[in-house]
Design a protein around this motif. Structure first.
Motif, PDB file in Angstrom:
ATOM      1  N   SER A  88      30.514  16.992 -50.576  1.00  0.00           N
ATOM      2  CA  SER A  88      31.339  16.909 -49.360  1.00  0.00           C
ATOM      3  C   SER A  88      30.508  16.543 -48.121  1.00  0.00           C
ATOM      4  N   GLY A  89      29.212  16.357 -48.301  1.00  0.00           N
ATOM      5  CA  GLY A  89      28.328  16.058 -47.171  1.00  0.00           C
ATOM      6  C   GLY A  89      28.511  14.652 -46.625  1.00  0.00           C
ATOM      7  N   LYS A  90      28.042  14.465 -45.410  1.00  0.00           N
ATOM      8  CA  LYS A  90      28.126  13.161 -44.744  1.00  0.00           C
ATOM      9  C   LYS A  90      27.124  12.200 -45.388  1.00  0.00           C
ATOM     10  N   LYS A  91      27.595  10.996 -45.744  1.00  0.00           N
ATOM     11  CA  LYS A  91      26.726   9.977 -46.360  1.00  0.00           C
ATOM     12  C   LYS A  91      25.730   9.449 -45.321  1.00  0.00           C
ATOM     13  N   VAL A  92      24.559   9.034 -45.799  1.00  0.00           N
ATOM     14  CA  VAL A  92      23.554   8.408 -44.934  1.00  0.00           C
ATOM     15  C   VAL A  92      23.201   7.045 -45.521  1.00  0.00           C
ATOM     16  N   ASP A  93      22.518   6.219 -44.734  1.00  0.00           N
ATOM     17  CA  ASP A  93      22.139   4.877 -45.164  1.00  0.00           C
ATOM     18  C   ASP A  93      21.204   4.970 -46.366  1.00  0.00           C
ATOM     19  N   ILE A  94      21.661   4.446 -47.493  1.00  0.00           N
ATOM     20  CA  ILE A  94      20.917   4.562 -48.749  1.00  0.00           C
ATOM     21  C   ILE A  94      19.595   3.793 -48.708  1.00  0.00           C
ATOM     22  N   SER A  95      19.586   2.587 -48.131  1.00  0.00           N
ATOM     23  CA  SER A  95      18.341   1.799 -48.130  1.00  0.00           C
ATOM     24  C   SER A  95      17.276   2.453 -47.245  1.00  0.00           C
ATOM     25  N   SER A  96      17.685   3.048 -46.146  1.00  0.00           N
ATOM     26  CA  SER A  96      16.737   3.761 -45.283  1.00  0.00           C
ATOM     27  C   SER A  96      16.176   4.982 -46.003  1.00  0.00           C
ATOM     28  N   GLN A 125      18.449   9.833 -54.458  1.00  0.00           N
ATOM     29  CA  GLN A 125      18.406   8.469 -53.929  1.00  0.00           C
ATOM     30  C   GLN A 125      19.695   7.687 -54.171  1.00  0.00           C
ATOM     31  N   ASN A 126      20.415   7.983 -55.226  1.00  0.00           N
ATOM     32  CA  ASN A 126      21.626   7.228 -55.558  1.00  0.00           C
ATOM     33  C   ASN A 126      22.788   7.512 -54.607  1.00  0.00           C
ATOM     34  N   ASP A 127      22.839   8.709 -54.081  1.00  0.00           N
ATOM     35  CA  ASP A 127      23.944   9.087 -53.194  1.00  0.00           C
ATOM     36  C   ASP A 127      23.442  10.105 -52.163  1.00  0.00           C
ATOM     37  N   PRO A 128      22.543   9.669 -51.255  1.00  0.00           N
ATOM     38  CA  PRO A 128      21.969  10.621 -50.302  1.00  0.00           C
ATOM     39  C   PRO A 128      22.975  11.073 -49.246  1.00  0.00           C
ATOM     40  N   LYS A 129      22.892  12.347 -48.923  1.00  0.00           N
ATOM     41  CA  LYS A 129      23.757  12.942 -47.900  1.00  0.00           C
ATOM     42  C   LYS A 129      22.874  13.433 -46.751  1.00  0.00           C
ATOM     43  N   GLU A 130      23.505  13.851 -45.697  1.00  0.00           N
ATOM     44  CA  GLU A 130      22.782  14.293 -44.503  1.00  0.00           C
ATOM     45  C   GLU A 130      21.842  15.464 -44.818  1.00  0.00           C
ATOM     46  N   SER A 131      22.268  16.360 -45.703  1.00  0.00           N
ATOM     47  CA  SER A 131      21.413  17.505 -46.061  1.00  0.00           C
ATOM     48  C   SER A 131      20.123  17.033 -46.735  1.00  0.00           C
ATOM     49  N   HIS A 132      20.205  15.950 -47.521  1.00  0.00           N
ATOM     50  CA  HIS A 132      19.012  15.402 -48.179  1.00  0.00           C
ATOM     51  C   HIS A 132      18.103  14.734 -47.146  1.00  0.00           C
ATOM     52  N   LEU A 133      18.712  14.034 -46.211  1.00  0.00           N
ATOM     53  CA  LEU A 133      17.945  13.380 -45.148  1.00  0.00           C
ATOM     54  C   LEU A 133      17.213  14.414 -44.294  1.00  0.00           C
ATOM     55  N   ILE A 134      17.859  15.519 -44.015  1.00  0.00           N
ATOM     56  CA  ILE A 134      17.222  16.592 -43.230  1.00  0.00           C
ATOM     57  C   ILE A 134      15.994  17.117 -43.974  1.00  0.00           C
TER      58      ILE A 134
END
Length: 192
Positions: A88-96, A125-134
């Motif tokens: 349910s997390g917010k998606k982030v730019d996958i290439s970044s 890496q296949n479906d990064p969300k904001e929590s992963h980016l943090i």
């Protein structure tokens, strides 16, 4: 004994016998167009600093070039961090995100202290969300506070093989797989 490593158009070599190094250098220069850069100090982004009592390898130039303005962190990941798919997390730019992970994976060559956190984040890496980016940004903040960390290979520390391992039994929230890792030292030199 002579050791030679070739990577595309970069070559390093060393020997237990200085005359053998000179002979090899002359042979290479006679057969190939190449320039001698002198004693090894930089190779494939790794800074190599030979000292009388050992060799220090780090990637501080790469770390400094990689980081933007951010506040440093004391650890690469908050304990006890358990990342999951965060459907349910917010998606982030996958290439970044993939680019950031790639930079971190490259740094693990001289920074084993970020391996666990990097590989934990790499799973998404296949479906990064904001929590992963943090979590990835936290690793970068840690690097900002520790740019000169690296690996020290001291001379004359013996040849006892010692291993350390750690595991997180069924710790992955997604598939309940275990995560483990290990370090092997020859004397006090990290070899794997």
């Amino acid at each position: 004994m002579i050791f030679v490593q070739v990577y595309v158009d970069d070559i390093i070599f060393g020997s237990t016998n200085e005359n053998l190094c000179k002979k090899f250098a002359k042979l290479m220069q006679n057969n190939y167009e190449m320039s001698m850069m002198g004693e090894l100090s930089f190779f494939l982004g790794l800074q190599v600093s030979p000292k009388d009592d050992g060799i220090f390898i780090c990637q501080s130039k790469y770390v400094k070039a990689l980081l933007e303005d951010s506040s440093p962190a004391k650890t690469p990941m908050a304990t006890p961090t358990k990342l999951d798919q965060d459907k349910s997390g917010k998606k982030v730019d996958i290439s970044s995100f993939i680019g950031m992970i790639g930079s971190l994976l490259y740094l693990t060559a001289s920074r084993p202290n970020i391996m666990f956190a990097t590989y934990l984040c790499e799973r998404f890496q296949n479906d990064p969300k904001e929590s992963h980016l943090i979590a990835v940004e936290r690793i970068f903040r840690y690097l900002k506070g520790t740019p000169i960390f690296g690996i020290w290979y001291p001379k004359n520390t013996g040849f006892d093989l010692t291993g350390y391992t750690d595991s997180d039994y069924a710790g992955c929230r997604i598939d309940r797989k275990s995560t483990s890792g290990s370090y092997q030292f020859l004397g006090r030199r990290l070899v794997s």
